[in-house]
Structure formats: C-alpha cells, structure tokens
Design a protein around this motif. Structure first.
Motif, mmCIF file in Angstrom:
data_model
loop_
_atom_site.group_PDB
_atom_site.id
_atom_site.type_symbol
_atom_site.label_atom_id
_atom_site.label_comp_id
_atom_site.label_asym_id
_atom_site.label_seq_id
_atom_site.Cartn_x
_atom_site.Cartn_y
_atom_site.Cartn_z
ATOM 1 N N GLN A 193 0.817 -1.220 0.000
ATOM 2 C CA GLN A 193 0.000 0.000 0.000
ATOM 3 C C GLN A 193 0.848 1.267 0.000
ATOM 4 O OE1 GLN A 193 -2.894 -0.758 -0.856
ATOM 5 N NE2 GLN A 193 -2.285 -2.852 -0.387
ATOM 6 N N SER A 233 -7.172 -2.729 0.588
ATOM 7 C CA SER A 233 -6.154 -1.676 0.441
ATOM 8 C C SER A 233 -6.389 -0.605 1.497
ATOM 9 C CB SER A 233 -6.238 -1.024 -0.941
ATOM 10 O OG SER A 233 -6.065 -1.986 -1.947
ATOM 11 N N ARG A 287 -4.196 0.126 6.293
ATOM 12 C CA ARG A 287 -3.550 1.419 6.453
ATOM 13 C C ARG A 287 -3.637 1.816 7.935
ATOM 14 N NH1 ARG A 287 -0.346 2.693 4.297
ATOM 15 N NH2 ARG A 287 -0.674 4.905 4.080
ATOM 16 N N ARG A 322 -4.149 4.557 -3.396
ATOM 17 C CA ARG A 322 -3.410 5.134 -2.271
ATOM 18 C C ARG A 322 -4.375 5.987 -1.449
ATOM 19 N NH1 ARG A 322 -0.711 1.486 -3.668
ATOM 20 N NH2 ARG A 322 1.051 1.641 -5.083
#
Ligand SMILES: [Zn+2]
Ligand SMILES: [Zn+2]
Length: 305
Positions: free
Chosen positions: A174, A225, A229, A292
């Motif tokens: 990522q 994804s 994070r 992102r």
C-alpha cells in the motif's frame, strides 16, 4: 566486474561447493560476533581459512577472488557481504531451496466469500498456502509460504505466522514498496463487474499491484487496500480487532456481511470511498486511482447518511 555480469554468470560462480562453504562460513562467523551498532565486522583471510575445509591458501585465495565483487566485498580488514551475497547466503542457510514439509487439514474459522461457510481448512497446496472451503470446494485465499516458515511451525502457529507476514507485506504494498525486492509497486484498480469473477462474490472493486522490477504481483479487494492502512488498523484496534493479526479468510466476513464496501465517487480525478463499519462506528477511507489513501474520516452512528 559487476555491471557486465549476466544472471547466468552470477549463478555459475556458485557451482562450486567450496564457494558456498565460504559464504556460509562468513555468515556463521559474523553471527558469532558481539552485537554492534555498526553492523558486522569484516572477516579476515586467515579467519575464513580456519573455518573452511579448503586444502591450501592459494585455493582459498582463488575462490575468494571469484566471489569478490559479486557476493563478497573486499574491504579493509577482510571480506563482507555484498547485497547479492547477503540475499543468497540467507537463502542457503534457511534452506529455502528445499521442499517444505507436507501440511494439510488445519481447521480454521473464517468465512468463504462464495458461500458463507465458516469452518474452513488450511494447508499447503503445491508449496502454496491455501485456505479451502469444504462446502463449495473453492479456494478462499492463498499466499506464499517459505519452506523455513513451514518447517519451524505447525498448526495454529503456522497460521499465525502467515497472517502476520501477509498483513505486513500487504501494508508495504500500500506504500508502493515491493516486499520482495523493495522496487516500486504499480497499482491498478479494476471494477469487478467488468471482470469474470463468480457472480455472488461481494466485491465491487479490486486491485492488481505489480512490482515494476521483479514482477511480483499482489491482488485484493479495494476494501483491503483501505483496511491495511494505519488509520484503519487504529480504528479496529480501538474496537478490539487486530487487523495485522487477521487472516484474509477471517476478514472476508466483513465483506460477506456487507460491513465493508467500496464505491467510485468521482471520475476526474478518480476517487474511491471505502466504508469500514464496526459496532455503529464508520471509518471512511478515500483513495485515488492507484488505491493510495488520500484522507480518512470517522463517522458516528447518528451522523450516517
Ligand atoms: Zn464456500
Ligand atoms: Zn519486486
């Protein structure tokens, strides 16, 4: 030397047992050194000679000359590893060129994305880690396992190591960093409706993440994804869920139950919004066309639209 060598030249240098023995000897000697914050000290010619079964110093000198520049660096005080030497000697010591042991039939809980079955079975399938669904007989998830990883552990401990390794590596992906070679990962987001996924899979978008240098490829639902994070990891941690210690086959429950979802909310530039819902709280993660994360926001239950 160095830049003009081909990969075949580099591997041909190792087609001699004495040279492999030298690399091992340097690594073992370095591991016996006292810890130091400046790394390992180089190993002198005579220290290497004491540790290998090579008849005379001129033979050792010849082999060191062949290894130097590719696998070893000649520095003041002796020899130390180059990047290639470091990589290859760890591979040799871990015996990751051998077959992994047979691993089969580890029972584990999770959720099959296809049919919702919660009792799943994990094992190695042609040296690849697979979680399978005994109800619909489809693969639920798979990941690379190393022979050293499977030799050192079994059962739940092996599953735990796989979860941690995959989670950490997917986190690097990522960031655009290849977990294998640290080259650059390029990510593409695909619309699941335009792909040939089985009809009942609750995934709207997924990513294909490929290393531009070594071609290692990763892929997963776009919600993953977002989930791997720091803001999402913290959000779940506060709710008692350790994302970094969760297997993908366990996280599939969130997708299947509709708690995780993704949609494209803008086209110029492309923007995606992933919603991760947990116990009345929602974390919204916004991602760009390369998956992102650009920003996140937390929403309490009553503020939901
Ligand atoms: Zn199933
Ligand atoms: Zn790579």
């Amino acid at each position: 030397m160095g830049s003009e060598q081909t990969a075949a030249d580099v591997f041909a240098l190792l087609s001699d047992e004495s040279r492999v023995e030298i690399l091992r000897a340097v690594a073992v000697a370095q591991s016996e050194q006292a810890p130091s914050n400046s790394g390992f000290a180089p190993l002198s010619f005579s220290a290497i000679y004491e540790r290998v079964e090579i008849d005379n110093t001129s033979k050792l000198s010849y082999h060191l000359g062949e290894l130097a520049g590719t696998y070893l660096r000649k520095v003041e005080g002796g020899y130390t590893f180059t990047h290639a030497g470091e990589q290859i000697v760890r591979f040799i010591l871990a015996e990751n060129f051998t077959q992994p042991p047979d691993v089969d039939g580890i029972e584990t809980e999770g959720m099959c994305l296809f049919c919702g079955e919660t009792q799943l079975e994990a094992g190695l399938d042609d040296q690849y880690f697979m979680v399978r669904c005994p109800s619909c007989d489809r693969p639920v998830t798979g990941y690379i396992v190393t022979p050293a990883q499977a030799r050192a552990r079994s059962g739940p401990a092996l599953l735990e190591s796989l979860k941690r390794k995959q989670a950490t590596e997917f986190g690097l992906v990522q960031e655009g960093i290849c977990p294998e070679c640290a080259g650059e990962i390029r990510t593409e987001v695909l619309d699941a409706s335009e792909q040939s996924l089985p009809g009942d899979v609750p995934v709207s978008h997924f990513t294909v993440d490929e290393c531009e240098a070594c071609l290692r490829r990763y892929s997963g639902p776009l919600t993953y994804s977002a989930a791997f994070r720091p803001p999402s990891i913290a959000f779940y941690w506060e709710h008692g869920v350790d994302i970094l210690g969760s297997g993908w086959w366990e996280l599939h429950r969130y997708l299947r139950e509709g708690r995780w979802s993704a949609e494209r909310i803008a086209t110029d530039p492309v923007e995606y919004r992933v919603e991760l819902r947990h116990e009345g709280a929602v974390l919204r993660v916004f991602l760009d066309d390369a998956a992102r994360t650009t920003r996140t926001e937390r929403v309490r239950g009553r503020d939901l639209d």
